[in-house]
Design an enzyme around this catalytic site. Structure first.
Site, PDB file in Angstrom:
ATOM      1  N   LYS A   1     -69.092  56.511  -4.397  1.00  0.00           N
ATOM      2  CA  LYS A   1     -70.306  57.256  -4.715  1.00  0.00           C
ATOM      3  C   LYS A   1     -70.038  58.012  -6.019  1.00  0.00           C
ATOM      4  CE  LYS A   1     -74.086  59.568  -2.814  1.00  0.00           C
ATOM      5  NZ  LYS A   1     -74.897  60.413  -1.612  1.00  0.00           N
TER       6      LYS A   1
ATOM      7  N   SER B   1     -79.152  59.225   0.175  1.00  0.00           N
ATOM      8  CA  SER B   1     -78.999  59.106  -1.398  1.00  0.00           C
ATOM      9  C   SER B   1     -77.696  58.023  -1.939  1.00  0.00           C
ATOM     10  CB  SER B   1     -78.552  60.530  -2.051  1.00  0.00           C
ATOM     11  OG  SER B   1     -77.640  60.805  -1.304  1.00  0.00           O
TER      12      SER B   1
ATOM     13  N   SER C   1     -77.943  60.575   4.527  1.00  0.00           N
ATOM     14  CA  SER C   1     -77.922  59.864   3.226  1.00  0.00           C
ATOM     15  C   SER C   1     -76.954  58.494   3.640  1.00  0.00           C
ATOM     16  CB  SER C   1     -77.574  60.773   1.969  1.00  0.00           C
ATOM     17  OG  SER C   1     -78.684  61.451   1.806  1.00  0.00           O
TER      18      SER C   1
END
Length: 521
Positions: free
Chosen positions: A87, A162, A186
């Site tokens: 990420k 996210s 998330s």
């Protein structure tokens, strides 16, 4: 590409595939996807040194195979040659890190996050950085300066957020496993939307050193994979106390993660289902049906399920956003254009530099949360809001801990709805925030939870629920990229440090529903 870590390691040992081939496959897919009509936009870039690392891993494997020491090599480096998705808010040394925000454009991480370093030490290869909601603030990966990430099941839908980039990369078989981060759901939310497994560990089990903070008391690195075993191996490699993170903690029973076995003693398993989640207004009918079928599976296995009343859960979403936004406002104050990242300097002094940099660098959702967070923390309101939010959080922790004195698991849907269409909630922040309705209590209580691919919605002639087959419940629908049938995830939550048990229960689910975490051919 081989779809699970276990079968990929077997192929690497036998010489049926190379690490270089795995990385090249991801690069080719990434390059082709960029020019497609509806790009997935999962990876933002493939790291420039990924191929070199893969070639070095292949040399080690070839030498060990020649010397007859291949098993010893993989015992020392259990993830050798396996590429993983990272990420964009987790530091990877020498590579860009932007949190999908303009304000960090051009920033290069000077060191590896502890979780990345421990994976590298286990032989894994950081493949590239993945898209996310800006500074991890969002539930759909639409709030990114790079544009939205699409759902690989149907590219007209969101991937969730996210951590939508890492999730979509794994679901589309562009990476064997991925790292995401959680503040309120998330990792589990995009895992549910994209039809794969996603684990949010106990707070502190995975170090936050090198991870850009959103809400420090809530943040936790999570793992995304095609099977529970694909999560267990990276979890073992990354977990444990870190001298750079005072909140880090050791995970018990990590020896069981190397060769994950399915949970068998269901007759002694006691499961709680919160009444508040069953009575939620707006709970999608297909999601409710999949959840009911999941409850039936547990019952048939011999588990005892009770509906429990936890009124405090009605306040979890409010408490979460008060705390998270307050901590976000504090954590993001460091992004001022002076120390690192993008700078807007018109020569009118530091105050104006600070205002211009933040005004131009942050996107609308980040600004919204900073403003609310500062409002909550202001002197005249902090007693009424922030302190009350913390009080509610403490009560949630106590009541959840008391519940686990009598129960082994809490189960619920991950989200009241399946994935929604791109743009559907983009301009409706309250509707977006309610996507986290079932997940935030886990972060507030600091307990672990795993999202399990449990079925799909009705659509294109497919009945809602669980479809068991050779290739799992989503594969046929996903292959066209046009189905209206979308995945539904159910979460299993347990007491602090119960990751091994959660993964064993999930493995039992996987063995009864083979391939359910491999949604795309």
């Amino acid at each position: 590409m081989f779809k699970t870590i276990k079968e990929t390691i077997k192929a690497l040992k036998e010489g049926k595939v190379t690490s270089e081939k795995l990385v090249r496959s991801s690069i080719d897919t990434f390059e082709a996807d960029k020019n497609s009509e509806k790009p997935l936009n999962a990876f933002l870039e493939i790291y420039s040194d990924a191929l070199d690392l893969a070639k070095a891993a292949d040399e080690k494997i070839a030498a060990a195979r020649k010397d007859g020491k291949i098993d010893e090599l993989f015992a020392e480096f259990p993830l050798l040659g396996l590429p993983f998705a990272n990420k964009d808010n987790i530091s990877s040394k020498g590579h860009r890190l932007t949190c999908s925000s303009k304000i960090l454009d051009g920033y290069v991480a000077p060191y590896n996050a502890t979780v990345v370093q421990r994976l590298v030490d286990s032989g894994a290869i950081p493949l590239g950085r993945c898209n996310q909601d800006e500074f991890a603030m969002g539930s759909s990966t639409e709030y990114s300066v790079y544009g939205p990430t699409r759902n690989p099941i149907n590219r007209d839908y969101v991937s969730g957020g996210s951590s939508g980039g890492s999730t979509a990369a794994v679901a589309a078989n562009q990476a064997l496993f991925g790292l995401g981060t959680e503040t309120g759901g998330s990792v589990r939310l995009p895992a549910s939307y994209c039809g794969i497994y996603g684990l949010k560990p106990t707070y502190g089990v995975l170090s936050r050193w090198g991870v850009v903070a959103y809400g420090s008391s809530l943040d936790q690195v999570g793992i995304l994979g095609h099977s529970p075993a694909d999560i267990a191996l990276p979890l073992k490699a990354m977990s444990g106390v870190d001298m750079y993170d005072d909140t880090s903690a050791d995970l018990p029973e990590t020896d069981k993660l190397s060769n994950l076995e399915a949970y068998k003693d269901f007759s002694s398993l006691k499961i709680a289902v919160p009444k508040q989640f069953l009575e939620t207004k707006g709970l999608d009918a297909d999601v409710a049906k999949v959840f009911e079928q999941t409850r039936e599976w547990f019952t048939k296995k011999g588990a005892k399920i009770d509906v429990v009343d936890l009124p405090i859960l009605d306040a979890s979403i409010a408490s979460y956003y008060v705390i998270a936004l307050s901590e976000a406002a504090s954590n993001l104050s460091r992004f001022d254009g002076i120390r690192y990242g993008n700078r807007q300097d018109n020569g009118k002094g530091y105050d104006q530099l600070y205002v211009d940099t933040r005004s131009n660098g942050f996107g609308p959702e980040v600004k919204r949360r900073i403003i609310i967070g500062n409002y909550v923390l202001s002197e005249q309101f902090s007693g009424d809001t922030y302190k009350k939010g913390m009080s509610v959080r403490a009560r949630i922790q106590r009541e959840i801990a008391d519940l686990f004195k009598n129960y082994d698991l809490i189960i619920s849907p991950v989200c009241p709805t399946p994935a929604f269409k791109l743009g559907e909630k983009f301009d409706d922040p309250l509707a977006m925030y309610l996507s986290d309705l079932f997940t935030t209590f886990v972060n507030l209580a600091r307990i672990p939870s795993i999202s399990v691919p449990a079925g799909h919605t009705s659509g294109s002639g497919v009945e809602a629920g669980i479809t068991v087959g050779e290739n799992g419940p989503f594969l046929k629908a996903a292959a066209t990229g046009k189905s209206e049938s979308m995945p539904v995830g159910i979460q299993f939550a347990g007491p602090m440090f119960s990751e091994c048990k959660l993964l064993q229960v999930a493995q039992a689910w996987e063995e009864d529903h083979p391939g359910c975490g491999i949604p795309v051919a």
